[in-house]
Design an enzyme around this catalytic site. Structure first.
Site, PDB file in Angstrom:
ATOM      1  N   ARG A 173       0.835  -1.215   0.000  1.00 54.26           N
ATOM      2  CA  ARG A 173       0.000   0.000   0.000  1.00 54.26           C
ATOM      3  C   ARG A 173       0.866   1.260   0.000  1.00 54.26           C
ATOM      4  O   ARG A 173       0.417   2.333  -0.389  1.00 54.26           O
ATOM      5  CB  ARG A 173      -0.889   0.022   1.259  1.00 54.26           C
ATOM      6  CG  ARG A 173      -1.953  -1.043   1.302  1.00 54.26           C
ATOM      7  CD  ARG A 173      -3.251  -0.494   1.886  1.00 54.26           C
ATOM      8  NE  ARG A 173      -3.156  -0.145   3.279  1.00 54.26           N
ATOM      9  CZ  ARG A 173      -3.594  -0.908   4.283  1.00 54.26           C
ATOM     10  NH1 ARG A 173      -4.138  -2.065   4.019  1.00 54.26           N
ATOM     11  NH2 ARG A 173      -3.510  -0.500   5.520  1.00 54.26           N
ATOM     12  N   ARG A 177      10.129   5.075  -3.213  1.00 59.16           N
ATOM     13  CA  ARG A 177      10.538   5.804  -4.422  1.00 59.16           C
ATOM     14  C   ARG A 177      12.038   6.021  -4.486  1.00 59.16           C
ATOM     15  O   ARG A 177      12.671   6.286  -3.460  1.00 59.16           O
ATOM     16  CB  ARG A 177       9.847   7.168  -4.455  1.00 59.16           C
ATOM     17  CG  ARG A 177       8.347   7.079  -4.480  1.00 59.16           C
ATOM     18  CD  ARG A 177       7.753   8.327  -5.085  1.00 59.16           C
ATOM     19  NE  ARG A 177       6.310   8.283  -4.938  1.00 59.16           N
ATOM     20  CZ  ARG A 177       5.646   8.849  -3.939  1.00 59.16           C
ATOM     21  NH1 ARG A 177       6.302   9.543  -3.004  1.00 59.16           N
ATOM     22  NH2 ARG A 177       4.336   8.762  -3.878  1.00 59.16           N
ATOM     23  N   ARG A 249      -8.675  -4.413  13.870  1.00 57.16           N
ATOM     24  CA  ARG A 249      -7.957  -3.525  14.772  1.00 57.16           C
ATOM     25  C   ARG A 249      -8.786  -2.260  14.909  1.00 57.16           C
ATOM     26  O   ARG A 249      -9.450  -1.827  13.956  1.00 57.16           O
ATOM     27  CB  ARG A 249      -6.575  -3.154  14.218  1.00 57.16           C
ATOM     28  CG  ARG A 249      -5.613  -4.279  14.188  1.00 57.16           C
ATOM     29  CD  ARG A 249      -5.276  -4.803  15.548  1.00 57.16           C
ATOM     30  NE  ARG A 249      -4.243  -4.018  16.203  1.00 57.16           N
ATOM     31  CZ  ARG A 249      -3.810  -4.268  17.428  1.00 57.16           C
ATOM     32  NH1 ARG A 249      -4.334  -5.256  18.144  1.00 57.16           N
ATOM     33  NH2 ARG A 249      -2.858  -3.522  17.958  1.00 57.16           N
ATOM     34  N   ARG A 279       1.210   7.161  15.766  1.00 56.87           N
ATOM     35  CA  ARG A 279       1.471   8.424  15.094  1.00 56.87           C
ATOM     36  C   ARG A 279       0.852   9.587  15.856  1.00 56.87           C
ATOM     37  O   ARG A 279      -0.020   9.385  16.706  1.00 56.87           O
ATOM     38  CB  ARG A 279       0.997   8.419  13.642  1.00 56.87           C
ATOM     39  CG  ARG A 279      -0.323   7.746  13.406  1.00 56.87           C
ATOM     40  CD  ARG A 279      -0.626   7.599  11.909  1.00 56.87           C
ATOM     41  NE  ARG A 279      -1.960   7.061  11.738  1.00 56.87           N
ATOM     42  CZ  ARG A 279      -2.571   6.860  10.591  1.00 56.87           C
ATOM     43  NH1 ARG A 279      -1.969   7.148   9.467  1.00 56.87           N
ATOM     44  NH2 ARG A 279      -3.782   6.369  10.530  1.00 56.87           N
ATOM     45  N   GLU A 300      -2.298   8.674  18.293  1.00 54.26           N
ATOM     46  CA  GLU A 300      -3.131   7.535  17.856  1.00 54.26           C
ATOM     47  C   GLU A 300      -2.531   6.225  18.375  1.00 54.26           C
ATOM     48  O   GLU A 300      -1.352   5.954  18.151  1.00 54.26           O
ATOM     49  CB  GLU A 300      -3.200   7.517  16.325  1.00 54.26           C
ATOM     50  CG  GLU A 300      -4.038   6.366  15.784  1.00 54.26           C
ATOM     51  CD  GLU A 300      -4.195   6.412  14.268  1.00 54.26           C
ATOM     52  OE1 GLU A 300      -4.326   7.512  13.693  1.00 54.26           O
ATOM     53  OE2 GLU A 300      -4.169   5.325  13.666  1.00 54.26           O
ATOM     54  N   TYR A 349     -10.480  -3.684   3.495  1.00 57.13           N
ATOM     55  CA  TYR A 349      -9.924  -2.351   3.661  1.00 57.13           C
ATOM     56  C   TYR A 349     -10.199  -1.589   2.364  1.00 57.13           C
ATOM     57  O   TYR A 349      -9.786  -2.009   1.293  1.00 57.13           O
ATOM     58  CB  TYR A 349      -8.403  -2.393   3.920  1.00 57.13           C
ATOM     59  CG  TYR A 349      -7.895  -0.990   4.102  1.00 57.13           C
ATOM     60  CD1 TYR A 349      -7.894  -0.406   5.365  1.00 57.13           C
ATOM     61  CD2 TYR A 349      -7.517  -0.211   3.015  1.00 57.13           C
ATOM     62  CE1 TYR A 349      -7.513   0.903   5.537  1.00 57.13           C
ATOM     63  CE2 TYR A 349      -7.143   1.101   3.186  1.00 57.13           C
ATOM     64  CZ  TYR A 349      -7.141   1.650   4.438  1.00 57.13           C
ATOM     65  OH  TYR A 349      -6.782   2.957   4.617  1.00 57.13           O
ATOM     66  N   ASP A 351     -10.309   2.401   0.583  1.00 59.34           N
ATOM     67  CA  ASP A 351     -10.210   3.855   0.661  1.00 59.34           C
ATOM     68  C   ASP A 351     -11.536   4.469   0.224  1.00 59.34           C
ATOM     69  O   ASP A 351     -12.371   3.814  -0.404  1.00 59.34           O
ATOM     70  CB  ASP A 351      -9.083   4.345  -0.257  1.00 59.34           C
ATOM     71  CG  ASP A 351      -7.726   4.216   0.435  1.00 59.34           C
ATOM     72  OD1 ASP A 351      -7.685   4.266   1.684  1.00 59.34           O
ATOM     73  OD2 ASP A 351      -6.715   4.060  -0.274  1.00 59.34           O
TER      74      ASP A 351
END
Ligand code: FAD
Ligand code: UDP
Length: 384
Positions: A173, A177, A249, A279, A300, A349, A351
């Protein structure tokens, strides 16, 4: 004449998009949600003390390559440009995330270029063919040091299990780069609604044929009061978890308020296993077009989903997938005019852009079948 309404269970993106499609077709629609607000997990509201727009269930950045979906959301609200650039706090220092040439050069103290970085990493990569799980995928692609510092601790905290137990797809995911592009997403269109997601979803639901009822939990006994039910809640709850609970989760947050700038960025990931949270979000940085003196800072934490927790991330371990098939098989057998749509009802999952696309396509599919008088109970992912 049958003048019963259509029922949509859940007022997140899935439910709102379906409700709108049916309403535009001319049907009467009732959209219920057990929560006291619309927009599901995308819900945003202004914090009373700071006036900062808060993403109440975690930050959401809209990103898609699908022009039709992008045009759809833009038709219901202004979307401001936003590029997510994450900072990773590791035991070796602060780095740019997703992993890019700056991350790799700073981590190894090198001056690699797009031409030389691959050969350099080749010496670090472990030969595992083909990688069977998250850990093997990371070791095969990045080697031990990058895996240990950026992925091992974060992933263990996030998922509550060994990265060896997780599918390799979770790592895929994230882009990795070999240039200095530090944008978290590769998508062509990226942004955040100027007035928040709840306002945008309110605009989707704002149609004369749609009635919204909050604080209302779906009651299966009332099913026959409706022509058809579109259920976007958890699939296991629909059958009272009789085959067992599907693994999710959940996350929970600790919120603090400071003045001025707390961390200088919207998101800092904490990759070490020794830091308890995953985070920290600083919400005003998700709206750089606004000015605020005070700032909301949210830590979080991730944990297993218990009875009264909201399910967030489907774990989809092997055992979960066996249980999922039992629910799907049983529901396919029941002829009771209910469709299962969205991330919770199909246990995937997804988006926001995928959720919207699927809800649009599923509504079209349903309406086509309605015209042909061929309606059955179906899963959105069976038909797309
Ligand atoms: P939901 O938003 O969960 O809506 C389902 C609704 O159904 C809920 O409001 C619930 O209260 C209601 N409901 C459930 N059961 C019942 C019942 N029995 N009776 C009545 N109502 C019921 N996607 C992105 O594209 N970009 C991001 O940056 C991003 N960040 C994310 C961050 C986090 C922490 C998480 C967990 C997800 C993120 N996502 C992101 C994914 C995004 O949240 C989902 O795609 C989206 O919320 C799915 O919409 P939905 O309508 O299918 O589900
Ligand atoms: N991940 C990690 N370290 C990071 C960011 C991500 O180990 O700094 C892992 C983690 O397992 C996460 C996965 O990469 O679940 C995918 O990242 P993404 O940002 O998509 O995470 P999400 O919050 O959507 O799970």
């Amino acid at each position: 004449m049958d003048d019963r309404a259509y029922l949509v269970v859940g007022a997140g993106f899935s439910g709102a998009v379906i409700a709108r499609k049916l309403a535009e077709f001319g049907f009467q629609v009732i959209c219920i949600d057990k929560r006291n607000h619309i927009a599901g997990n995308c819900h945003t509201e202004r914090d009373l003390e700071t006036n900062v727009m808060e993403h109440k269930y975690g930050p959401h950045i809209f990103n898609t390559n699908d022009k039709a979906v992008w045009d759809y959301v833009n038709s219901f609200g202004d979307i401001m440009p936003f590029k997510n650039k994450v900072i990773a706090d590791t035991d070796k220092g602060m780095f740019s995330m997703p992993m890019n040439l700056l991350t790799i050069n700073q981590f190894f103290n090198t001056k690699l270029t797009p031409k030389t970085v691959e050969a350099y990493l080749k010496n670090k990569q472990e030969i595992i063919e083909p990688p069977q799980n998250f850990e093997e995928q990371a070791l095969a692609f990045l080697g031990q040091e990058l895996y240990d510092n950026f992925f091992y601790g974060y992933t263990k905290k996030q998922w509550g299990c060994s990265p060896k137990e997780l599918p390799a797809a979770i790592l895929k995911r994230l882009p990795i780069r070999f240039n200095y592009d530090d944008n978290y997403y590769n998508s062509k269109y990226q942004g955040i609604p100027k007035n928040g997601y709840t306002s945008l979803i309110q605009n989707i639901l704002d149609h004369k044929n749609i009635k919204v009822r909050l604080n209302t939990t779906y009651n299966k006994q009332e099913k026959s009061n409706y022509k058809h039910v579109f259920y976007t809640g958890p699939i296991d709850s629909y059958l009272d978890c009789k085959h067992g609970k599907l693994g999710y989760r959940t996350v929970y947050f600790e919120k603090e308020i400071y003045t001025e700038d707390y961390q200088g960025n919207a998101v800092v990931n904490y990759c070490s296993k020794d830091v308890p949270y995953t985070r920290i979000h600083e919400h005003k940085h998700f709206a750089p077009w606004e000015t605020h003196n005070k700032t909301i800072v949210v830590k979080e934490f991730s944990k297993e989903t218990l009875k009264n927790d909201e399910p967030y991330y489907p774990k989809r371990l092997l055992g979960d997938m066996v249980v999922l098939e039992k629910y799907k098989d049983e529901l396919r057998e029941l002829k009771d005019n209910v469709s299962f749509v969205g991330r919770l009802a199909t246990y995937r999952y997804m988006d926001m852009d995928k959720v919207i696309k699927e809800a649009l396509e599923y509504s079209d599919y349903f309406l086509d079948n309605y015209k042909n008088k061929n309606i059955d109970k179906i899963f959105s992912d069976d038909n797309l």
